[in-house]
Design an enzyme around this catalytic site. Structure first.
Site, PDB file in Angstrom:
ATOM      1  N   SER A   1      46.719  42.544  39.744  1.00 19.52           N
ATOM      2  CA  SER A   1      46.866  41.813  38.477  1.00 19.52           C
ATOM      3  C   SER A   1      48.160  42.194  37.774  1.00 19.52           C
ATOM      4  CB  SER A   1      45.691  42.117  37.549  1.00 19.52           C
ATOM      5  OG  SER A   1      44.479  41.682  38.105  1.00 19.52           O
TER       6      SER A   1
HETATM    7  N1  SAH Z   1      41.516  44.670  39.739  1.00 20.31           N
HETATM    8  C1  SAH Z   1      42.379  44.240  40.815  1.00 20.31           C
HETATM    9  C2  SAH Z   1      42.509  42.727  40.825  1.00 20.31           C
HETATM   10  C3  SAH Z   1      42.505  42.219  42.208  1.00 20.31           C
HETATM   11  S1  SAH Z   1      42.370  40.453  42.367  1.00 20.31           S
HETATM   12  C4  SAH Z   1      43.732  44.897  40.742  1.00 20.31           C
HETATM   13  O1  SAH Z   1      44.084  45.433  39.684  1.00 20.31           O
HETATM   14  O2  SAH Z   1      44.442  44.928  41.742  1.00 20.31           O
HETATM   15  C5  SAH Z   1      40.623  40.201  42.375  1.00 20.31           C
HETATM   16  C6  SAH Z   1      39.838  40.918  43.439  1.00 20.31           C
HETATM   17  O3  SAH Z   1      38.484  40.504  43.279  1.00 20.31           O
HETATM   18  C7  SAH Z   1      40.224  40.587  44.871  1.00 20.31           C
HETATM   19  O4  SAH Z   1      40.496  41.758  45.575  1.00 20.31           O
HETATM   20  C8  SAH Z   1      38.979  39.865  45.418  1.00 20.31           C
HETATM   21  O5  SAH Z   1      38.746  40.110  46.792  1.00 20.31           O
HETATM   22  C9  SAH Z   1      37.888  40.460  44.553  1.00 20.31           C
HETATM   23  N2  SAH Z   1      36.652  39.670  44.460  1.00 20.31           N
HETATM   24  C10 SAH Z   1      36.512  38.315  44.346  1.00 20.31           C
HETATM   25  N3  SAH Z   1      35.213  37.976  44.293  1.00 20.31           N
HETATM   26  C11 SAH Z   1      34.501  39.147  44.360  1.00 20.31           C
HETATM   27  C12 SAH Z   1      33.112  39.456  44.379  1.00 20.31           C
HETATM   28  N4  SAH Z   1      32.160  38.522  44.311  1.00 20.31           N
HETATM   29  N5  SAH Z   1      32.747  40.758  44.468  1.00 20.31           N
HETATM   30  C13 SAH Z   1      33.678  41.733  44.551  1.00 20.31           C
HETATM   31  N6  SAH Z   1      35.017  41.507  44.558  1.00 20.31           N
HETATM   32  C14 SAH Z   1      35.421  40.223  44.462  1.00 20.31           C
END
Ligand code: SAH
Length: 222
Positions: free
Chosen positions: A67
């Site tokens: 993010s």
């Molecule tokens: N907090 C992270 C954001 C990553 S983007 C950071 O700072 O890097 C969002 C993430 O959510 C992705 O890695 C995606 O695989 C995950 N995601 C999407 N749906 C999900 C679910 N149902 N359960 C767990 N993770 C999920």
């Protein structure tokens, strides 16, 4: 994730990033201090070291993203974390948001549905294990939450949610808060802070729009 040198000039870039986040309206000193303390370049490929401190999202494995710092700061500020609170994070991704939550003093429980990303979480303990022993990584579907560790003081969802996941709402304490980017159109989410009232209903506060990768059902092994 990899611990590399935290060169002086990278610390300088981090200070500039903090100044930019202040200009953009982040006021919580603890959040700004956490951004200043956590080397974001550890969470990206080394090729990205210098640009890790631009206020941008970047690609990570499995077609996901780390993010944008402003988004991380905004969500963290809305959570109003107090030391020792139990925080559930949905979407571990790069673990950068996870580290910021830990730096704010939270006990973090974080769920990732992409196996390749989950497998990388072993690196976190190698780098931050001594500093942040209270971080628990889980491979699973965030829609299910972690009932065995519930209830949580705070819940943060870091993917675009189609609706408020019922099971997560159940796992939130009364007076607890959920910060969730809720789908408003195909490409934009409205950031909401939902506070659980005594009767189980939500007090709803609405903030600006953001753009996240989607929150998907089930686990993925690809
Ligand atoms: N907090 C992270 C954001 C990553 S983007 C950071 O700072 O890097 C969002 C993430 O959510 C992705 O890695 C995606 O695989 C995950 N995601 C999407 N749906 C999900 C679910 N149902 N359960 C767990 N993770 C999920």
């Amino acid at each position: 994730m990899k611990k590399t040198e935290d060169a002086y000039f990278l610390q300088g870039l981090r200070n500039q990033l903090v100044a930019l986040l202040k200009e953009k309206g982040i006021t919580d000193e603890k959040v700004l201090e956490a951004i200043r303390a956590i080397p974001r370049h550890y969470f990206l490929d080394s090729a990205f070291s210098k640009i890790a401190y631009e206020d941008r999202a970047f690609p990570i494995d499995a077609d996901q993203t780390i993010s944008q710092p402003y988004t991380v700061a905004f969500q963290s500020q809305l959570l109003k974390i107090k030391k020792g609170e139990k925080v559930l994070e949905i979407g571990t991704g790069s673990m950068y948001q996870t580290a910021i939550l830990a730096a704010l003093g939270a006990k973090v429980y974080t769920i990732e549905r992409q196996q390749v990303l989950f497998e990388k979480t072993t690196a976190f303990n190698k780098v931050f294990g001594d500093q942040f022993p209270d971080v628990f990584f889980s491979y699973g579907d965030g829609f299910e939450g972690l009932p065995e560790f519930a209830p949580f003081d705070k819940i943060i969802i870091t993917a675009a949610a189609p609706k408020v996941p019922e099971k997560l709402w159940e796992q939130l304490k009364v007076k607890g808060m959920m910060v969730i980017p809720l789908d408003e159109s195909e490409t934009a989410q409205r950031m909401l802070r939902l506070t659980k009232k005594k009767d189980g209903l939500a007090k709803r506060e609405s903030f600006e729009q953001f753009s996240f990768v989607p929150m998907l059902q089930g686990k993925s092994q690809s």
